[in-house]
Design a protein around this motif. Structure first.
Motif, short mmCIF file in Angstrom:
data_model
loop_
_atom_site.label_atom_id
_atom_site.label_comp_id
_atom_site.label_asym_id
_atom_site.label_seq_id
_atom_site.Cartn_x
_atom_site.Cartn_y
_atom_site.Cartn_z
N THR A 71 -97.85 -13.94 -41.22
CA THR A 71 -98.81 -13.27 -40.34
C THR A 71 -100.14 -13.19 -41.05
O THR A 71 -100.20 -13.09 -42.28
N ASN A 72 -101.21 -13.23 -40.28
CA ASN A 72 -102.55 -13.07 -40.85
C ASN A 72 -103.00 -11.62 -40.86
O ASN A 72 -104.12 -11.32 -41.28
N GLN A 73 -102.13 -10.71 -40.41
CA GLN A 73 -102.42 -9.29 -40.46
C GLN A 73 -101.94 -8.72 -41.79
O GLN A 73 -100.82 -8.99 -42.21
N PRO A 74 -102.78 -7.93 -42.47
CA PRO A 74 -102.36 -7.33 -43.75
C PRO A 74 -101.35 -6.21 -43.53
O PRO A 74 -101.69 -5.12 -43.09
N ILE B 197 -98.41 -12.28 -50.19
CA ILE B 197 -99.39 -13.26 -50.62
C ILE B 197 -100.68 -12.98 -49.85
O ILE B 197 -100.67 -12.90 -48.62
N ARG B 198 -101.76 -12.80 -50.57
CA ARG B 198 -103.06 -12.50 -49.96
C ARG B 198 -104.10 -13.49 -50.44
O ARG B 198 -104.01 -14.01 -51.56
N LEU C 15 -99.24 -9.74 -54.35
CA LEU C 15 -99.32 -8.29 -54.47
C LEU C 15 -97.92 -7.70 -54.41
O LEU C 15 -97.06 -8.18 -53.65
N TYR C 16 -97.70 -6.65 -55.19
CA TYR C 16 -96.42 -5.96 -55.16
C TYR C 16 -96.61 -4.50 -55.55
O TYR C 16 -97.58 -4.16 -56.24
N PRO C 17 -95.75 -3.62 -55.07
CA PRO C 17 -95.89 -2.19 -55.37
C PRO C 17 -95.83 -1.94 -56.87
O PRO C 17 -95.09 -2.61 -57.60
#
Length: 293
Positions: free
Chosen positions: A128-131, A143-144, A266-268
């Motif tokens: 998805t292109n939504q964050p 992945i951003r 990205l990860y927590p």
């Protein structure tokens, strides 16, 4: 022996703030999570969660119990992780999300390779292109692209991402070569979801409004339009590098190109990375580094 029934479900709800998100994280039904948490509250004779139609919040007792339970569960997971590492096995669930085009082109094939090497894993990949919110959605990894917003997430750079302005030799022969940003006004610019392009002038970012007769939210469609000579396009390097190398596109305005913005994982940051997430990250990084995408 202590009864652990309902503990995992309660911690998942407290972590995500939602019964639905907790169910997704655990791979069970929302009804199962609700039932287990209710049984836990009955067994403890304590109200742990306040539920409304819009929100789930912890009671004072729930907050205290949550902190202790999470520590215990993390200790248990650490023990299982250490055992799995010694045995060289990766198992369990992995949830990750990525942008659509990069996900289809690069991330999904890499995930498939990783799953083939570790068949005991269960991987959910959402493109998805939504964050998405990683914590609320129970995601291990996202992945951003481009500039990262300030957040509490940890980030690892996987590869560069450099936007190129380019056009086909045929278009440039017909319409001329722009040598300054102002000259873009005289050209047909193929647009994505935004009506401006970003450049760097004397070390500072500059936004330039552009116009054209084609607007599309697909990088592949814009690339095809540029290759057919319809206009000038600005796209990341992984779209255009092959066409540039083959001479089918020509790079323009390189002196104004913005620096590398990066492809990021990205990860927590609230806990140590599990072996499965760490090894998947390493798998991604190696593939990007060696141009195996």
């Amino acid at each position: 022996m202590y009864n652990w029934e309902g503990i995992s479900e309660f911690v998942a709800v407290a972590d995500t703030g939602s019964f639905t998100a907790a169910a997704d994280k655990l791979g069970v039904s929302t009804a199962h999570v609700s039932r287990q948490v209710s049984k836990l509250e009955q067994r403890l004779a304590v109200k742990l969660l306040y539920r409304t139609t819009r929100k789930v919040s912890l009671s004072e007792d729930g907050r205290s119990f949550f902190q202790q339970c999470r520590t215990l569960l993390e200790g248990l997971e650490d023990a299982e992780r250490a055992l799995s590492e010694r045995q060289g096995m990766l198992r369990g669930k992995l949830r990750l999300t990525a942008p659509v085009t990069l996900g289809e082109r690069a991330i999904a094939p890499l995930v498939n390779q990783f799953l083939a090497e570790h068949p005991e894993l269960e991987i959910t990949l959402r493109l998805t292109n939504q964050p998405l919110d990683l914590v609320e959605g129970g995601y291990d990894l996202a992945i951003r692209l481009g500039k990262l917003e300030s957040s509490s997430m940890m980030a690892r750079k996987l590869a560069p991402r450099i936007p190129y302005v380019c056009a086909s030799p045929d278009y440039l022969a017909r319409c001329g070569v722009p040598n300054t940003l102002a000259e873009l006004e005289q050209h047909n610019c193929l647009l994505g979801t935004l009506d401006y392009w970003r450049f760097q002038v004397e070390g500072r970012e500059r936004v330039v409004r552009v116009r054209g007769n084609l607007s599309c939210n697909s990088g592949h469609a814009l690339l095809d339009a540029a290759l057919q000579g319809l206009g000038i396009v600005q796209l990341p390097d992984y779209y255009v590098e092959n066409a540039l190398a083959q001479g089918r596109l020509v790079s323009l305005l390189a002196q104004y190109r913005i620096p590398d913005e990066g492809i990021w994982a990205l990860y927590p940051n609230n806990r140590q990375l599990s072996p499965k997430v760490r090894q998947l990250l390493d798998h991604f990084a190696k593939a990007f580094e060696n141009k195996l995408i």
